[in-house]
Motif scaffolding. Structure first.
Motif, PDB file in Angstrom:
ATOM      1  N   ILE A 132       0.834  -1.205   0.000  1.00 24.05           N
ATOM      2  CA  ILE A 132       0.000   0.000   0.000  1.00 24.05           C
ATOM      3  C   ILE A 132       0.869   1.255   0.000  1.00 24.05           C
ATOM      4  O   ILE A 132       0.522   2.274  -0.600  1.00 24.05           O
ATOM      5  CB  ILE A 132      -0.978  -0.014   1.197  1.00 24.05           C
ATOM      6  CG1 ILE A 132      -2.204   0.869   0.903  1.00 24.05           C
ATOM      7  CG2 ILE A 132      -0.320   0.415   2.475  1.00 24.05           C
ATOM      8  CD1 ILE A 132      -3.171   0.287  -0.064  1.00 24.05           C
ATOM      9  N   HIS A 133       2.034   1.187   0.652  1.00 26.32           N
ATOM     10  CA  HIS A 133       2.953   2.331   0.613  1.00 26.32           C
ATOM     11  C   HIS A 133       3.498   2.528  -0.795  1.00 26.32           C
ATOM     12  O   HIS A 133       3.626   3.665  -1.272  1.00 26.32           O
ATOM     13  CB  HIS A 133       4.101   2.121   1.599  1.00 26.32           C
ATOM     14  CG  HIS A 133       5.130   3.214   1.558  1.00 26.32           C
ATOM     15  ND1 HIS A 133       6.370   3.048   0.983  1.00 26.32           N
ATOM     16  CD2 HIS A 133       5.082   4.507   1.985  1.00 26.32           C
ATOM     17  CE1 HIS A 133       7.044   4.179   1.072  1.00 26.32           C
ATOM     18  NE2 HIS A 133       6.296   5.073   1.672  1.00 26.32           N
ATOM     19  N   ARG A 134       3.797   1.426  -1.479  1.00 23.79           N
ATOM     20  CA  ARG A 134       4.265   1.532  -2.863  1.00 23.79           C
ATOM     21  C   ARG A 134       3.172   2.128  -3.747  1.00 23.79           C
ATOM     22  O   ARG A 134       3.440   2.950  -4.628  1.00 23.79           O
ATOM     23  CB  ARG A 134       4.677   0.150  -3.383  1.00 23.79           C
ATOM     24  CG  ARG A 134       5.308   0.191  -4.777  1.00 23.79           C
ATOM     25  CD  ARG A 134       5.666  -1.199  -5.273  1.00 23.79           C
ATOM     26  NE  ARG A 134       6.603  -1.858  -4.368  1.00 23.79           N
ATOM     27  CZ  ARG A 134       6.316  -2.958  -3.684  1.00 23.79           C
ATOM     28  NH1 ARG A 134       5.118  -3.513  -3.790  1.00 23.79           N
ATOM     29  NH2 ARG A 134       7.219  -3.502  -2.896  1.00 23.79           N
ATOM     30  N   ALA A 135       1.924   1.723  -3.505  1.00 27.70           N
ATOM     31  CA  ALA A 135       0.806   2.274  -4.276  1.00 27.70           C
ATOM     32  C   ALA A 135       0.664   3.771  -4.033  1.00 27.70           C
ATOM     33  O   ALA A 135       0.367   4.539  -4.956  1.00 27.70           O
ATOM     34  CB  ALA A 135      -0.486   1.552  -3.903  1.00 27.70           C
ATOM     35  N   TYR A 136       0.882   4.202  -2.802  1.00 31.61           N
ATOM     36  CA  TYR A 136       0.806   5.636  -2.483  1.00 31.61           C
ATOM     37  C   TYR A 136       1.884   6.409  -3.240  1.00 31.61           C
ATOM     38  O   TYR A 136       1.626   7.482  -3.795  1.00 31.61           O
ATOM     39  CB  TYR A 136       0.966   5.834  -0.977  1.00 31.61           C
ATOM     40  CG  TYR A 136       0.951   7.281  -0.537  1.00 31.61           C
ATOM     41  CD1 TYR A 136      -0.248   7.919  -0.238  1.00 31.61           C
ATOM     42  CD2 TYR A 136       2.135   8.011  -0.429  1.00 31.61           C
ATOM     43  CE1 TYR A 136      -0.265   9.250   0.154  1.00 31.61           C
ATOM     44  CE2 TYR A 136       2.123   9.339  -0.040  1.00 31.61           C
ATOM     45  CZ  TYR A 136       0.922   9.956   0.252  1.00 31.61           C
ATOM     46  OH  TYR A 136       0.909  11.276   0.629  1.00 31.61           O
ATOM     47  N   GLU A 137       3.092   5.860  -3.273  1.00 32.74           N
ATOM     48  CA  GLU A 137       4.211   6.547  -3.915  1.00 32.74           C
ATOM     49  C   GLU A 137       4.045   6.642  -5.431  1.00 32.74           C
ATOM     50  O   GLU A 137       4.595   7.549  -6.056  1.00 32.74           O
ATOM     51  CB  GLU A 137       5.523   5.820  -3.583  1.00 32.74           C
ATOM     52  CG  GLU A 137       5.983   6.005  -2.144  1.00 32.74           C
ATOM     53  CD  GLU A 137       6.354   7.447  -1.847  1.00 32.74           C
ATOM     54  OE1 GLU A 137       7.200   8.001  -2.567  1.00 32.74           O
ATOM     55  OE2 GLU A 137       5.774   8.023  -0.906  1.00 32.74           O
ATOM     56  N   THR A 138       3.308   5.721  -6.027  1.00 33.92           N
ATOM     57  CA  THR A 138       3.175   5.696  -7.490  1.00 33.92           C
ATOM     58  C   THR A 138       1.885   6.344  -7.985  1.00 33.92           C
ATOM     59  O   THR A 138       1.561   6.230  -9.171  1.00 33.92           O
ATOM     60  CB  THR A 138       3.248   4.242  -7.997  1.00 33.92           C
ATOM     61  OG1 THR A 138       2.250   3.455  -7.340  1.00 33.92           O
ATOM     62  CG2 THR A 138       4.617   3.646  -7.723  1.00 33.92           C
TER      63      THR A 138
END
Length: 352
Positions: A132-138
């Motif tokens: 979910i953190h990766r999704a936020y960053e992208t």
């Protein structure tokens, strides 16, 4: 403060701040925020080692609070996190166990957070946090103003984002960022305002409604112009556009304000996470509000005087022994203290 007084980005702090020991009501989910996962029996091994709590994973932040004292809590926005992984850590409840490590930066301070699952079977849920953190960053185009991005294809069409819908397209719109103006095209979607130069697609700007403070028509030396003011956190840009006739300018302004108002009522932050149906994320609604209110009980226990002290990241891994040093106050050798701290500070980290 109403939405008319400030941009939505200026009023929403949940994804861009680290906060400690909040009023439990501030842990409730906001419009556009939804619960992705919930980890029961999660220990805050960094600041409250030995205390069992609940870790909530939303599309904007991580929320942890202690079972015994809900006013001891954390809210960690994904925008502050610059490192997330899993490592072995020492836990009072589980001993050496695989834990979730987070490195965060907020208000010129580096923080370290460590969470350990009491139930080993729930450790796999830590991968949800990483995803979910990766999704936020992208998905920053949903939330941040972007200039000169790769948002227009070779056919001069907007590259549509997931869940984005193009609502209007207006040709012959002048960008007044320089003295003579630049001719281009404006596209309005349910998420953002996009303008690009018709002779150079790379000269463009993407303005999410999330960052729009106000859109209005003002008089200038170019005649009536559309002025879009952005949020404080985005830098308070003032963007001017001109189009003839003025009736068309009025239509664009009304469309922008209508789409912005609709977005503010139901924000779309772009962070998506999919998994099996049995554990799919839930939208904000009465069910989540009820769960949140049931889980978080207001109590009057004293707060930690200096919650920040428990989470400072000083280059040492949790559990790693610092070199000994002589303490004149105690007359014995003690473990070296963190820079800027005294023995008195250590007694204030926890309040029983």
């Amino acid at each position: 403060m109403s939405l008319k007084d400030e941009a939505l980005a200026d009023s929403i702090w949940q994804d861009r701040e680290v906060r400690f020991d909040l009023d439990p009501r501030l842990l409730h989910l906001i419009p556009g925020e939804y619960l992705v996962s919930r980890i029961n029996g999660a220990e805050d091994s960094k600041g409250n080692n030995g205390d069992k709590g609940i870790l909530r994973v939303t599309n904007l932040r991580l929320i942890w609070y202690a079972n015994t004292a809900s006013r001891i809590n954390l809210s960690i926005g994904y925008g502050t996190i610059n490192g997330v992984t899993t490592k072995l850590a020492k836990s009072k409840l589980r001993g050496n166990a695989e834990s979730l490590y987070l490195m965060a930066h907020f208000a010129k301070t580096r923080f370290e957070f460590i969470f350990t699952c009491i139930d080993p079977s729930q450790t796999k849920l830590f991968t949800t946090v990483i995803s979910i953190h990766r999704a936020y960053e992208t998905t920053k185009l949903y939330r941040l103003l972007k200039m000169r991005g790769a948002i227009i294809n070779n056919e001069q069409q907007l590259r549509i984002l997931p869940n984005e819908q193009q609502c209007d397209r207006f040709d012959g719109v002048w960008n007044l960022s320089n003295d003579h103006g630049t001719l281009g095209t404006m596209i309005l979607t349910n998420i953002r305002i996009v303008w690009f130069c018709t002779t150079s697609n790379s000269y463009n700007v993407s303005i999410p409604y999330f960052q729009v403070h106000i859109s209005r028509i003002r008089n200038s030396r170019f005649g009536p112009v559309l002025v879009i003011e952005t949020s404080t956190v985005s830098g308070e840009y003032l963007l001017g556009f001109r189009v003839d006739p003025q009736e068309k300018l009025d239509i664009i302004n009304r469309s922008i304000n209508a789409l912005k108002n609709a977005f503010c009522l139901k924000p779309l932050f772009g962070v998506q996470f999919s998994r099996e149906k049995s554990g799919s994320p839930q939208p904000v609604g009465e069910l989540i509000k009820q769960k949140t209110e049931e889980d978080i009980e207001v109590d009057d226990r004293p707060l930690r005087p200096d919650a920040y002290a428990a989470y400072f990241a000083d280059g040492f891994v949790s559990g790693q022994v610092r070199p000994p040093t002589y303490s004149p106050e105690l007359g014995v050798a003690i473990e070296q203290l963190k820079d800027g701290f005294t023995l008195a500070d250590l007694w204030k980290i926890h309040v029983d």
